[in-house]
Design a protein around this motif. Structure first.
Motif, PDB file in Angstrom:
ATOM      1  N   ASN A 167      41.385  35.974  26.218  1.00  0.00           N
ATOM      2  CA  ASN A 167      40.805  35.473  24.966  1.00  0.00           C
ATOM      3  C   ASN A 167      39.473  36.147  24.654  1.00  0.00           C
ATOM      4  O   ASN A 167      39.156  36.425  23.496  1.00  0.00           O
ATOM      5  CB  ASN A 167      40.610  33.957  25.040  1.00  0.00           C
ATOM      6  CG  ASN A 167      41.868  33.187  24.724  1.00  0.00           C
ATOM      7  OD1 ASN A 167      42.558  33.472  23.751  1.00  0.00           O
ATOM      8  ND2 ASN A 167      42.200  32.212  25.554  1.00  0.00           N
ATOM      9  N   SER A 203      44.003  33.897  31.389  1.00  0.00           N
ATOM     10  CA  SER A 203      44.052  33.459  29.991  1.00  0.00           C
ATOM     11  C   SER A 203      42.681  33.518  29.340  1.00  0.00           C
ATOM     12  O   SER A 203      42.525  34.001  28.217  1.00  0.00           O
ATOM     13  CB  SER A 203      44.609  32.036  29.910  1.00  0.00           C
ATOM     14  OG  SER A 203      44.566  31.557  28.585  1.00  0.00           O
ATOM     15  N   THR A 209      48.363  32.978  14.264  1.00  0.00           N
ATOM     16  CA  THR A 209      47.356  32.545  13.295  1.00  0.00           C
ATOM     17  C   THR A 209      47.962  31.463  12.407  1.00  0.00           C
ATOM     18  O   THR A 209      49.071  31.620  11.893  1.00  0.00           O
ATOM     19  CB  THR A 209      46.869  33.715  12.420  1.00  0.00           C
ATOM     20  OG1 THR A 209      46.320  34.738  13.263  1.00  0.00           O
ATOM     21  CG2 THR A 209      45.799  33.256  11.443  1.00  0.00           C
ATOM     22  N   LEU A 249      43.171  29.001  11.909  1.00  0.00           N
ATOM     23  CA  LEU A 249      43.058  28.888  13.361  1.00  0.00           C
ATOM     24  C   LEU A 249      43.815  30.047  14.012  1.00  0.00           C
ATOM     25  O   LEU A 249      44.987  30.263  13.724  1.00  0.00           O
ATOM     26  CB  LEU A 249      43.630  27.559  13.849  1.00  0.00           C
ATOM     27  CG  LEU A 249      43.000  26.279  13.266  1.00  0.00           C
ATOM     28  CD1 LEU A 249      43.770  25.059  13.737  1.00  0.00           C
ATOM     29  CD2 LEU A 249      41.531  26.177  13.640  1.00  0.00           C
ATOM     30  N   SER A 250      43.130  30.773  14.874  1.00  0.00           N
ATOM     31  CA  SER A 250      43.758  31.909  15.556  1.00  0.00           C
ATOM     32  C   SER A 250      43.630  31.743  17.065  1.00  0.00           C
ATOM     33  O   SER A 250      42.661  31.166  17.565  1.00  0.00           O
ATOM     34  CB  SER A 250      43.100  33.228  15.129  1.00  0.00           C
ATOM     35  OG  SER A 250      43.279  33.459  13.745  1.00  0.00           O
ATOM     36  N   SER A 251      44.621  32.255  17.772  1.00  0.00           N
ATOM     37  CA  SER A 251      44.601  32.184  19.226  1.00  0.00           C
ATOM     38  C   SER A 251      45.183  33.465  19.812  1.00  0.00           C
ATOM     39  O   SER A 251      46.250  33.916  19.397  1.00  0.00           O
ATOM     40  CB  SER A 251      45.401  30.975  19.715  1.00  0.00           C
ATOM     41  OG  SER A 251      45.423  30.931  21.124  1.00  0.00           O
ATOM     42  N   THR A 252      44.462  34.029  20.759  1.00  0.00           N
ATOM     43  CA  THR A 252      44.942  35.240  21.427  1.00  0.00           C
ATOM     44  C   THR A 252      46.074  34.919  22.393  1.00  0.00           C
ATOM     45  O   THR A 252      47.025  35.688  22.537  1.00  0.00           O
ATOM     46  CB  THR A 252      43.791  35.924  22.186  1.00  0.00           C
ATOM     47  OG1 THR A 252      42.753  36.251  21.263  1.00  0.00           O
ATOM     48  CG2 THR A 252      44.259  37.192  22.874  1.00  0.00           C
ATOM     49  N   LYS A 294      39.961  38.913  21.372  1.00  0.00           N
ATOM     50  CA  LYS A 294      39.841  37.889  20.338  1.00  0.00           C
ATOM     51  C   LYS A 294      40.137  38.419  18.942  1.00  0.00           C
ATOM     52  O   LYS A 294      40.442  37.650  18.022  1.00  0.00           O
ATOM     53  CB  LYS A 294      38.445  37.258  20.372  1.00  0.00           C
ATOM     54  CG  LYS A 294      37.306  38.212  20.093  1.00  0.00           C
ATOM     55  CD  LYS A 294      35.977  37.477  20.169  1.00  0.00           C
ATOM     56  CE  LYS A 294      34.807  38.405  19.885  1.00  0.00           C
ATOM     57  NZ  LYS A 294      33.503  37.688  19.964  1.00  0.00           N
ATOM     58  N   PRO A 347      44.808  38.318  17.660  1.00  0.00           N
ATOM     59  CA  PRO A 347      45.462  37.034  17.926  1.00  0.00           C
ATOM     60  C   PRO A 347      46.983  37.149  18.016  1.00  0.00           C
ATOM     61  O   PRO A 347      47.597  37.907  17.287  1.00  0.00           O
ATOM     62  CB  PRO A 347      45.046  36.174  16.728  1.00  0.00           C
ATOM     63  CG  PRO A 347      44.785  37.164  15.630  1.00  0.00           C
ATOM     64  CD  PRO A 347      44.200  38.366  16.314  1.00  0.00           C
ATOM     65  N   ILE A 407      49.041  32.152  23.638  1.00  0.00           N
ATOM     66  CA  ILE A 407      49.868  30.994  23.303  1.00  0.00           C
ATOM     67  C   ILE A 407      50.219  30.277  24.607  1.00  0.00           C
ATOM     68  O   ILE A 407      50.865  30.854  25.477  1.00  0.00           O
ATOM     69  CB  ILE A 407      51.163  31.423  22.589  1.00  0.00           C
ATOM     70  CG1 ILE A 407      50.839  32.179  21.299  1.00  0.00           C
ATOM     71  CG2 ILE A 407      52.037  30.214  22.290  1.00  0.00           C
ATOM     72  CD1 ILE A 407      52.063  32.769  20.613  1.00  0.00           C
ATOM     73  N   SER A 408      49.774  29.039  24.758  1.00  0.00           N
ATOM     74  CA  SER A 408      50.040  28.284  25.983  1.00  0.00           C
ATOM     75  C   SER A 408      51.315  27.455  25.843  1.00  0.00           C
ATOM     76  O   SER A 408      51.496  26.739  24.859  1.00  0.00           O
ATOM     77  CB  SER A 408      48.860  27.359  26.300  1.00  0.00           C
ATOM     78  OG  SER A 408      47.735  28.101  26.720  1.00  0.00           O
TER      79      SER A 408
END
Length: 236
Positions: free
Chosen positions: A44, A40, A54, A73-76, A48, A51, A78-79
């Motif tokens: 990221n 993970s 977002t 807010l962005s995330s590569t 990066k 994403p 998703i947990s």
């Protein structure tokens, strides 16, 4: 890049990861790079700019100091937390999209617009049901880094039972592959443990292939094979 002894393969790996890790200069001009990491985390770092999700968020309370101050807010990756080895990826993603954001300044519901990318990289974290993090929130809403890592265990599933597609906002995402981890010592969340990462690619003929850089060729895998899943990759 399947030959484990190939110099070109390792040179390309160094070029790829070198900018993202600290290096130490040793005697003789040798550089030591500590690449201790998780799937993970390295995802990221490397992606990066791509994403999976977002969020555009702003408070709607006119009396709040953060009124109309937009936050992106962005995330590569998703947990998703998995309880007692039960997971519904479709439902979990929908819950994330439809979840309410509350302003930390005035406790008012925020206006939140969430968009998904062309790629969805999903991390699965297996935890026992009923476990609560040592925070003011329950485990379902607590940030993963506040959870005692020793409570997170490997998540194993047969390839035939892995979700092959999800539909979000009328867009169909199809599975492309899985990143798996194996370790003789692992008892927690990829933390202070050693092991080996492999990738299982899902093909259009409903077959799985194993990509393992300790093997000299791609291997066909039986659908009943059980693997320890860390990441699932979907694309449009």
């Amino acid at each position: 890049m399947l030959n484990p002894t190939g110099k070109k393969m390792y040179n390309k790996r160094v070029e790829l990861i070198y900018p993202h890790f600290k290096s130490t200069l040793l005697v003789g001009g040798i550089q030591l790079i500590d690449v201790t990491d998780t799937a993970s985390s390295i995802t990221n770092k490397l992606f990066k700019e791509l994403p999976s999700i977002t969020r555009h968020i702003n408070c709607t309370n006119e009396l709040c100091e953060k009124y109309m101050k937009k936050t992106v807010l962005s995330s590569t990756v998703i947990s998703i937390n998995v309880y007692d080895e039960k997971i519904d990826v479709q439902n979990e993603i929908e819950n994330i999209i439809n979840s309410d954001e509350i302003c930390e300044s005035c406790d008012t519901k925020k206006n939140s617009v969430i968009t998904l990318g062309e790629y969805l990289i999903i991390e699965l974290n297996s935890m026992p049901a009923g476990f609560y993090a040592d925070t003011s929130k329950d485990i379902e809403s607590a940030p993963l880094d506040t959870i005692n890592q020793n409570y997170v265990t490997p998540f194993k599933m047969r390839l035939e039972n892995v979700t092959k597609k999800i539909v979000i906002n009328k867009k169909e995402y199809k599975i492309r592959g899985i990143v798996a981890f194996s370790s003789p010592t692992r008892g927690n969340l990829r933390f202070n443990t050693t092991g080996h990462y492999t990738t299982y690619a899902y093909r259009s003929n409903d077959r799985w292939e194993l990509y393992d850089d300790c093997k000299e060729k791609v291997l066909k895998v039986n659908q009943r094979c059980e693997v320890n899943i860390e990441l699932i990759i979907f694309t449009l």
